[in-house]
Design a protein around this motif. Structure first.
Motif, short mmCIF file in Angstrom:
data_model
loop_
_atom_site.label_atom_id
_atom_site.label_comp_id
_atom_site.label_asym_id
_atom_site.label_seq_id
_atom_site.Cartn_x
_atom_site.Cartn_y
_atom_site.Cartn_z
N THR A 58 -3.49 9.21 4.40
CA THR A 58 -2.55 10.45 3.65
C THR A 58 -0.93 9.43 3.68
N GLY A 59 -0.33 10.26 3.34
CA GLY A 59 1.11 10.18 2.84
C GLY A 59 0.71 10.15 1.50
N CYS A 60 2.19 10.12 0.98
CA CYS A 60 2.92 9.39 -0.07
C CYS A 60 2.72 8.30 -1.30
N TRP A 61 2.43 7.26 0.08
CA TRP A 61 2.38 5.54 0.25
C TRP A 61 1.04 5.66 0.64
N TYR A 62 0.14 6.01 0.69
CA TYR A 62 -0.89 6.39 0.52
C TYR A 62 -2.01 6.31 -1.32
N ARG A 63 -1.20 7.22 -1.29
CA ARG A 63 -1.40 7.66 -3.19
C ARG A 63 -1.04 6.83 -4.23
N LEU A 64 -0.01 6.26 -3.17
CA LEU A 64 0.96 5.12 -3.94
C LEU A 64 0.37 3.71 -4.39
N ALA A 65 0.09 3.27 -3.06
CA ALA A 65 -0.88 2.39 -3.17
C ALA A 65 -2.23 2.12 -3.54
N SER A 66 -3.07 3.21 -3.53
CA SER A 66 -4.28 3.66 -4.38
C SER A 66 -4.69 3.10 -5.97
N LYS A 67 -3.41 3.66 -6.69
CA LYS A 67 -3.36 3.26 -7.87
C LYS A 67 -2.40 2.23 -8.71
N TYR A 68 -1.98 1.53 -7.35
CA TYR A 68 -0.76 0.42 -7.52
C TYR A 68 -1.39 -1.01 -7.21
N CYS A 69 -2.20 -0.76 -6.03
CA CYS A 69 -3.11 -2.25 -5.54
C CYS A 69 -4.06 -2.03 -6.04
N THR A 70 -4.52 -2.11 -7.64
CA THR A 70 -5.95 -1.93 -7.84
C THR A 70 -5.51 -3.10 -9.68
N VAL A 71 -6.52 -3.42 -9.63
CA VAL A 71 -6.61 -4.58 -10.62
C VAL A 71 -6.52 -4.64 -11.57
N VAL A 72 -6.29 -3.10 -11.96
CA VAL A 72 -5.65 -2.57 -13.52
C VAL A 72 -4.29 -1.71 -13.14
N GLY A 73 -3.58 -1.43 -12.12
CA GLY A 73 -2.57 -1.41 -11.85
C GLY A 73 -1.88 -2.97 -12.24
N SER A 74 -2.22 -3.59 -11.29
CA SER A 74 -1.40 -4.95 -11.50
C SER A 74 -1.30 -5.23 -13.38
N LEU A 75 -2.60 -5.09 -13.41
CA LEU A 75 -2.29 -5.86 -14.83
C LEU A 75 -1.23 -4.38 -15.70
N VAL A 76 -1.66 -3.47 -15.60
CA VAL A 76 -0.34 -2.69 -16.15
C VAL A 76 1.10 -2.66 -15.79
#
Length: 361
Positions: free
Chosen positions: A142-160
């Protein structure tokens, strides 16, 4: 007509001339020593960065942790920086003074453009530390940090994120493509005509140079990297690096610990070795800094291209094992080992063959 010569003035002129010769000899030795150290940094930096890229790709570490993609971007940036900036400066060791930016108008523009684009890897280091900080938030659902991490901490997110950083660097330094010019003139030296060319910035582009140095080097190194480094270390100490996978395929605490340790070490190395050069780049516009001090600071800056890949190669057992395997494949002969593994045993004749025939049942 008698001409009187003041012996004291003549002696003073000779003293100044001797001092000038001593200073010129000192500068020659100083430049040669700097070129030797720059050559060592360029050679070992190229080797270690290439080996680090090979190890990272062979192990496919981005599948274990997406943050390794930022390290891959740092290694590639180091190799481009070696080719663009460090290699030709080290040619002074061999008595060659070569400036690629003075070859042609196109080379002048491209050299200065690439130099400013790959001037610093501080923003990639910032993204690396940010990934190490917010990856821990995946353990909380839960929380905004989790929503940010779920998009940022991925392979696609790192490439972007890597693509956005590179795109911003390119856009920010496009001014070098239309402002840099190759200035040529002729000079007669002892009845010999000499053609001299050098790459030149007009005075109107100085503000762009300051903005580029400020945005690409000074801001991340002075503010963003230290803050994110402290947050990453605090996260590791407070939460014990207990990370969770988005896909829920099990616990990878060991891999997360290795990555957090690597990210904090790389962040500290980049800050300590690049921060003095960023400060000097901001203060050099006043021309109040000694030449020797600037060269020493740039030598310290150049060592990061060697230290960062070394920290990666020595930071985890998996990397050390792969490096040992590569060293064995390249430097040692494995022919004997291969023959022993796939050896065909010879057939030995039977001394007393039996002539008895066994009747079928």
């Amino acid at each position: 007509m008698n001409v009187s010569v003041n012996e004291s003035d003549s002696q003073l002129d000779f003293d100044y001339y001797d001092l000038f010769l001593e200073w010129d000899e000192y500068l020659r030795k100083f430049d040669f020593a700097c070129a030797v150290l720059m050559l060592a940094s360029a050679v070992f930096g190229a080797i270690f960065n290439i080996v680090a890229i090979v190890v990272l790709i062979r192990l496919r570490l981005w599948k274990r942790h997406e943050g390794y993609l930022y390290l891959l971007a740092i290694f590639i940036g180091n190799i481009v920086a070696i080719i663009v900036y460090y290699l030709h400066k080290s040619l002074l060791v061999f008595g060659v003074q070569y400036r690629p930016e003075d070859v042609s108008e196109f080379a002048c523009k491209m050299y200065l453009f690439l130099y400013h684009v790959f001037y610093s890897t501080a923003w990639y280091t910032s993204a690396l530390l940010l990934n190490a900080f917010i990856h821990d938030r995946l353990a909380h659902n839960t929380g905004c940090w989790y929503r940010l991490a779920s998009k940022y901490c991925t392979v696609v997110g790192s490439l972007v994120v890597n693509g956005i950083i590179t795109f911003v660097f390119v856009i920010t330094n496009c001014w070098a493509l239309w402002t840099a010019k190759l200035v040529s003139y002729r000079r007669i030296n002892k009845s010999e005509e000499v053609h001299i060319s050098y790459c030149h910035y007009p005075e109107s582009s100085y503000r762009w140079i300051v903005v580029s140095n400020y945005v690409l080097g000074f801001v991340p190194l002075c503010f963003i990297v230290p803050v994110l480094w402290v947050l990453a270390v605090w996260t590791r100490l407070r939460h014990g690096t207990r990370f969770a996978l988005i896909s829920g395929q099990g616990d990878q605490n060991d891999e997360a610990k290795v990555f957090v340790r690597l990210s904090t070490i790389v962040g500290a190395v980049v800050f300590l070795l690049q921060f003095p050069a960023a400060v000097v780049a901001m203060l050099d516009s006043s021309h109040s800094i000694y030449y020797e001090f600037i060269e020493v600071v740039m030598l310290i800056y150049a060592t990061h291209i060697v230290v960062v890949p070394l920290c990666f190669l020595a930071g985890g057992k998996r990397m050390r094992d792969e490096l040992r395997l590569l060293f064995t494949c390249v430097c040692c002969s494995r022919k004997k080992t291969t023959n022993d593994r796939y050896r065909v045993l010879p057939l030995e004749p039977i001394e007393n063959p039996s002539t008895e025939t066994i009747a079928p049942d």
